[in-house]
Design an enzyme around this catalytic site. Structure first.
Site, PDB file in Angstrom:
ATOM      1  N   GLU A  28    -105.008  -3.608 -47.101  1.00  0.00           N
ATOM      2  CA  GLU A  28    -104.579  -2.317 -48.011  1.00  0.00           C
ATOM      3  C   GLU A  28    -103.857  -1.639 -47.059  1.00  0.00           C
ATOM      4  O   GLU A  28    -104.560  -0.748 -46.155  1.00  0.00           O
ATOM      5  CB  GLU A  28    -106.166  -1.748 -48.160  1.00  0.00           C
ATOM      6  CG  GLU A  28    -106.054  -0.703 -48.916  1.00  0.00           C
ATOM      7  CD  GLU A  28    -107.336  -0.130 -49.263  1.00  0.00           C
ATOM      8  OE1 GLU A  28    -107.883   0.333 -50.566  1.00  0.00           O
ATOM      9  OE2 GLU A  28    -108.244   0.131 -48.322  1.00  0.00           O
TER      10      GLU A  28
ATOM     11  N   GLU B 201    -109.471   4.381 -43.718  1.00  0.00           N
ATOM     12  CA  GLU B 201    -109.932   5.814 -43.342  1.00  0.00           C
ATOM     13  C   GLU B 201    -110.790   5.944 -42.073  1.00  0.00           C
ATOM     14  O   GLU B 201    -110.778   6.699 -41.404  1.00  0.00           O
ATOM     15  CB  GLU B 201    -110.409   6.312 -44.622  1.00  0.00           C
ATOM     16  CG  GLU B 201    -109.496   6.606 -45.475  1.00  0.00           C
ATOM     17  CD  GLU B 201    -110.011   6.697 -47.060  1.00  0.00           C
ATOM     18  OE1 GLU B 201    -111.045   6.743 -47.209  1.00  0.00           O
ATOM     19  OE2 GLU B 201    -109.313   6.965 -47.911  1.00  0.00           O
TER      20      GLU B 201
ATOM     21  N   ASN C 196    -114.805   1.594 -54.311  1.00  0.00           N
ATOM     22  CA  ASN C 196    -115.203   2.080 -53.094  1.00  0.00           C
ATOM     23  C   ASN C 196    -115.113   3.728 -53.527  1.00  0.00           C
ATOM     24  O   ASN C 196    -114.041   4.303 -53.694  1.00  0.00           O
ATOM     25  CB  ASN C 196    -114.003   1.925 -52.006  1.00  0.00           C
ATOM     26  CG  ASN C 196    -114.201   2.794 -50.827  1.00  0.00           C
ATOM     27  OD1 ASN C 196    -115.378   3.495 -50.559  1.00  0.00           O
ATOM     28  ND2 ASN C 196    -113.224   2.789 -49.865  1.00  0.00           N
ATOM     29  N   TRP C 197    -116.448   4.059 -53.677  1.00  0.00           N
ATOM     30  CA  TRP C 197    -116.416   5.608 -54.095  1.00  0.00           C
ATOM     31  C   TRP C 197    -116.376   6.479 -53.072  1.00  0.00           C
ATOM     32  O   TRP C 197    -116.206   7.686 -53.387  1.00  0.00           O
ATOM     33  CB  TRP C 197    -118.087   5.888 -54.531  1.00  0.00           C
ATOM     34  CG  TRP C 197    -118.263   5.119 -55.895  1.00  0.00           C
ATOM     35  CD1 TRP C 197    -117.626   3.941 -56.448  1.00  0.00           C
ATOM     36  CD2 TRP C 197    -119.554   5.243 -56.820  1.00  0.00           C
ATOM     37  NE1 TRP C 197    -118.176   3.662 -57.664  1.00  0.00           N
ATOM     38  CE2 TRP C 197    -119.442   4.403 -57.943  1.00  0.00           C
ATOM     39  CE3 TRP C 197    -120.630   5.930 -56.570  1.00  0.00           C
ATOM     40  CZ2 TRP C 197    -120.522   4.421 -58.889  1.00  0.00           C
ATOM     41  CZ3 TRP C 197    -121.722   5.827 -57.346  1.00  0.00           C
ATOM     42  CH2 TRP C 197    -121.695   5.223 -58.647  1.00  0.00           C
ATOM     43  N   LYS C 198    -116.056   6.255 -51.614  1.00  0.00           N
ATOM     44  CA  LYS C 198    -115.748   7.059 -50.784  1.00  0.00           C
ATOM     45  C   LYS C 198    -117.126   8.052 -50.750  1.00  0.00           C
ATOM     46  O   LYS C 198    -118.205   7.799 -50.873  1.00  0.00           O
ATOM     47  CB  LYS C 198    -114.539   7.372 -50.862  1.00  0.00           C
ATOM     48  CG  LYS C 198    -113.572   6.471 -50.776  1.00  0.00           C
ATOM     49  CD  LYS C 198    -112.215   6.826 -50.381  1.00  0.00           C
ATOM     50  CE  LYS C 198    -110.996   5.668 -50.722  1.00  0.00           C
ATOM     51  NZ  LYS C 198    -109.809   5.753 -50.702  1.00  0.00           N
TER      52      LYS C 198
ATOM     53  N   SER D  53    -104.070   2.531 -54.557  1.00  0.00           N
ATOM     54  CA  SER D  53    -103.589   2.902 -55.751  1.00  0.00           C
ATOM     55  C   SER D  53    -103.598   2.169 -56.847  1.00  0.00           C
ATOM     56  O   SER D  53    -102.759   1.943 -57.725  1.00  0.00           O
ATOM     57  CB  SER D  53    -102.211   3.504 -55.581  1.00  0.00           C
ATOM     58  OG  SER D  53    -102.314   4.717 -54.600  1.00  0.00           O
TER      59      SER D  53
ATOM     60  N   HIS E 272    -112.048  -0.236 -42.746  1.00  0.00           N
ATOM     61  CA  HIS E 272    -111.183   0.393 -43.798  1.00  0.00           C
ATOM     62  C   HIS E 272    -110.328   1.497 -43.302  1.00  0.00           C
ATOM     63  O   HIS E 272    -110.489   2.115 -42.348  1.00  0.00           O
ATOM     64  CB  HIS E 272    -112.290   1.148 -44.753  1.00  0.00           C
ATOM     65  CG  HIS E 272    -111.345   1.866 -45.892  1.00  0.00           C
ATOM     66  ND1 HIS E 272    -110.781   3.040 -45.726  1.00  0.00           N
ATOM     67  CD2 HIS E 272    -111.305   1.428 -47.250  1.00  0.00           C
ATOM     68  CE1 HIS E 272    -110.096   3.485 -47.133  1.00  0.00           C
ATOM     69  NE2 HIS E 272    -110.416   2.386 -47.963  1.00  0.00           N
TER      70      HIS E 272
ATOM     71  N   GLY F 256    -104.504   6.396 -51.859  1.00  0.00           N
ATOM     72  CA  GLY F 256    -104.486   7.557 -52.489  1.00  0.00           C
ATOM     73  C   GLY F 256    -103.040   8.174 -52.753  1.00  0.00           C
ATOM     74  O   GLY F 256    -102.799   9.293 -52.838  1.00  0.00           O
TER      75      GLY F 256
ATOM     76  N   GLY G 198    -110.360   2.656 -55.299  1.00  0.00           N
ATOM     77  CA  GLY G 198    -110.787   3.930 -54.830  1.00  0.00           C
ATOM     78  C   GLY G 198    -111.035   4.615 -55.948  1.00  0.00           C
ATOM     79  O   GLY G 198    -111.826   4.882 -56.728  1.00  0.00           O
TER      80      GLY G 198
HETATM   81  P1  PGA Z   1    -107.421   4.437 -53.929  1.00  0.00           P
HETATM   82  O1  PGA Z   1    -108.292   3.978 -52.616  1.00  0.00           O
HETATM   83  O2  PGA Z   1    -107.498   3.201 -54.932  1.00  0.00           O
HETATM   84  O3  PGA Z   1    -107.704   5.758 -54.437  1.00  0.00           O
HETATM   85  O4  PGA Z   1    -105.889   4.418 -53.340  1.00  0.00           O
HETATM   86  C1  PGA Z   1    -108.240   2.761 -52.125  1.00  0.00           C
HETATM   87  C2  PGA Z   1    -109.362   2.650 -51.092  1.00  0.00           C
HETATM   88  O5  PGA Z   1    -108.945   3.441 -50.060  1.00  0.00           O
HETATM   89  O6  PGA Z   1    -109.988   1.802 -50.812  1.00  0.00           O
END
Ligand code: PGA
Length: 249
Positions: free
Chosen positions: A164, A97, A8-10, A209, A95, A170, A230
């Site tokens: 998740e 976020e 997931n490149w966000k 993470s 997700h 993060g 991520g």
């Molecule tokens: P992260 O993000 O691996 O940077 O913790 C994961 C995600 O939100 O998909």
């Protein structure tokens, strides 16, 4: 060990040039890691360009979000069909976020149905915001699953579930594999109650993470078939290390 890794490149990287460089590195790494299937979820703006010339194989594309309606007056959104037309095969849904931005369980229900309707694999993300010591997080996840999957009916095996929790995203450390194992059992039990035996065969991933230092233990002890990644998917060196660790396990 054959597993699924979704990157997931966000909202990264900042330019198409850098996206191409990261994608080319990702392609090279994926070609070497025979036991891993990779789905890259870039910003949808880059999807069409990156997916050109990529044939069906162990590397596929996903979008990070799409609208549940097929079309119409939704400024700033993209549709599931548009995602599929740009060669996405997967769509992240719910997700953490996005839930923080106001996405509801009912939105995820419509998005899961919308993805299935155009042949995309819905990747439904669930997980609590925080744990307070009791068992409340199980009820929270059960409700996310109950509503999010309410319209799935006979297509449950086409859905991927990611556990998740927001408190591991993060951060510096992933969840303990034994805690994920417990959650996997809970998710399967919840699915079996609603869908019957087929609930046992759903693909469950862990996210939060993930990196080369914790991925193998999670896959071996967490009762998951893959990982949602991520930060480590947006850095070619970190992603190489991650896939090599999984591939060699
Ligand atoms: P992260 O993000 O691996 O940077 O913790 C994961 C995600 O939100 O998909």
């Amino acid at each position: 060990m054959k597993c699924l890794v979704i990157g997931n490149w966000k909202m990264n990287p900042p330019s198409l040039k850098e996206a191409k460089a990261l994608f080319n590195a990702t392609k090279r790494i994926t070609a070497r890691a025979r036991n891993v299937s990779v789905v890259v979820c870039p910003p949808s703006l880059y999807l069409q360009t990156l997916s050109e010339g990529v044939r069906k194989g162990r590397l596929a594309f996903g979008v990070q979000n799409a609208h549940f309606d097929a079309g119409g007056a939704h400024t700033g959104e993209i549709s599931m069909q548009q995602a599929a037309d740009s060669k996405a095969t997967h769509c992240l849904i719910g997700h953490a976020e996005r839930r923080e931005m106001g996405e509801t369980n009912d939105d995820t229900r419509k998005k899961v149905a919308g993805a299935l309707a155009v042949g995309l694999t819905p990747v439904l993300c669930v997980g609590e915001k925080e744990r307070e010591g009791g068992a409340e997080h199980f009820n929270f996840v059960r409700e996310q699953l109950r509503v999010g999957l309410a319209d799935v009916d006979k297509k449950l095996t086409k859905v991927v579930i990611v556990y998740e929790p927001l408190w591991t995203i993060g951060k510096t450390a992933a969840m303990q594999p034994r805690d994920m194992h417990e959650m996997s059992i809970f998710i399967k039990k919840t699915l079996v109650e609603k869908f019957g035996e087929v609930g046992h065969s759903v693909t469950i991933l862990y996210g939060g993470s993930v990196d080369a230092s914790n991925a193998v233990a999670m896959l071996q002890e967490g009762d998951v078939k893959g990982l949602l990644v991520g930060r480590a998917s947006t850095n070619a060196a970190a992603f190489t290390e991650l896939l090599e660790a999984i591939n060699d396990a």
